[in-house]
Design an enzyme around this catalytic site. Structure first.
Site, PDB file in Angstrom:
ATOM      1  N   SER A 285       0.800  -1.220   0.000  1.00 31.03           N
ATOM      2  CA  SER A 285       0.000   0.000   0.000  1.00 31.03           C
ATOM      3  C   SER A 285       0.837   1.276   0.000  1.00 31.03           C
ATOM      4  O   SER A 285       0.348   2.331  -0.411  1.00 31.03           O
ATOM      5  CB  SER A 285      -0.941   0.006   1.212  1.00 31.03           C
ATOM      6  OG  SER A 285      -0.225  -0.191   2.416  1.00 31.03           O
TER       7      SER A 285
ATOM      8  N   ASP B  97      -5.415   6.915   9.454  1.00 28.66           N
ATOM      9  CA  ASP B  97      -5.026   5.679  10.135  1.00 28.66           C
ATOM     10  C   ASP B  97      -3.680   5.835  10.845  1.00 28.66           C
ATOM     11  O   ASP B  97      -3.238   4.941  11.577  1.00 28.66           O
ATOM     12  CB  ASP B  97      -4.963   4.502   9.164  1.00 28.66           C
ATOM     13  CG  ASP B  97      -3.985   4.710   8.007  1.00 28.66           C
ATOM     14  OD1 ASP B  97      -3.128   5.617   8.092  1.00 28.66           O
ATOM     15  OD2 ASP B  97      -4.065   3.959   7.018  1.00 28.66           O
TER      16      ASP B  97
ATOM     17  N   HIS C 136      -0.376   5.324   6.831  1.00 27.90           N
ATOM     18  CA  HIS C 136      -0.136   5.497   5.396  1.00 27.90           C
ATOM     19  C   HIS C 136       0.089   6.963   5.023  1.00 27.90           C
ATOM     20  O   HIS C 136      -0.503   7.859   5.620  1.00 27.90           O
ATOM     21  CB  HIS C 136      -1.332   4.947   4.602  1.00 27.90           C
ATOM     22  CG  HIS C 136      -1.459   3.467   4.686  1.00 27.90           C
ATOM     23  ND1 HIS C 136      -2.235   2.844   5.630  1.00 27.90           N
ATOM     24  CD2 HIS C 136      -0.895   2.473   3.945  1.00 27.90           C
ATOM     25  CE1 HIS C 136      -2.149   1.533   5.473  1.00 27.90           C
ATOM     26  NE2 HIS C 136      -1.338   1.287   4.462  1.00 27.90           N
TER      27      HIS C 136
END
Length: 217
Positions: free
Chosen positions: A42, A191, A194
């Protein structure tokens, strides 16, 4: 009749020769496209970020601006990808794209999910061997697991794996893709892990010194 045959032969020669020269010229001016394959998770897939704003797309733009023979970067990254996933996918990706450089941005998901140091080293070594066997160079982009995800000291373990792999396989290593970003909440998504949109340019800058010699040689 003999005069007619001579005339037709002359016309054919005048037309055919330029056509053959033209075809040769076009072929000479269009070298095969070089490719670079990036296999990541990611952090490289523009997670919750417009693809055009992702650091890999920005890398392509910077490389293209720096060279008229810039390679095409194939981004085979996706959220959640593990080393196990990459081992299944890499043979097909190599066969499809014939990359001259393979960039691996992997390992964090495996470490966070509880993979052992031995398993991490084994799987990363297999990926590197697979890429090198195809004739490609290899670069690894590391990730320093942040404290909130550091279970059982997996951050130190993963950092050690990267160093061991670099030593044993003699590959190019960037120790921390997220250096200067992971500890800056304003640069992260909600979050807290990221990179957000504003961090993508910083990710590019983090990788540039490492990847530039490999991309523009």
């Amino acid at each position: 009749m003999k005069s007619l045959h001579a005339t037709l032969f002359a016309l054919f020669t005048l037309v055919a020769i330029p056509l053959a020269s033209s075809a040769h010229g076009v072929g000479a001016a269009t070298p095969p496209t070089r490719t670079v394959l990036l296999v990541g998770d990611s952090l490289s897939s523009a997670h919750r970020t417009p693809a055009e704003a992702g650091w890999v797309n920005l890398l392509q733009q910077r490389v293209s601006a720096a060279s008229t023979t810039a390679p095409k970067i194939i981004n085979a990254s996706r959220g959640g990808k593990t080393l196990t996933d990459a081992l299944k996918e890499l043979p097909g990706l190599i066969a499809a794209h014939h990359p001259r450089l393979v960039i691996l941005e992997l390992g964090a998901n495996d470490a966070i999910l509880g993979a052992s140091r031995q398993q991490l080293e084994t799987d990363m070594t297999r990926l590197i061997d697979m890429a090198q066997a195809s004739g490609a160079k290899v670069a690894v982009l590391g990730f320093r697991i942040p404290p909130k995800l550091d279970k059982d000291h997996c951050a130190d373990m993963l950092a050690g794996v990267y160093q061991r792999i670099q030593h044993d396989k003699q590959i190019v290593l960037l120790p921390s893709l997220m250096a200067g970003i992971s500890d800056q909440p304003a640069l992260l998504l909600d979050d807290g892990v990221h990179p957000g949109v504003d961090a993508q340019k910083l990710l590019l800058d983090n990788t540039w010194a490492t990847l530039r010699p490999l991309l523009l040689n």
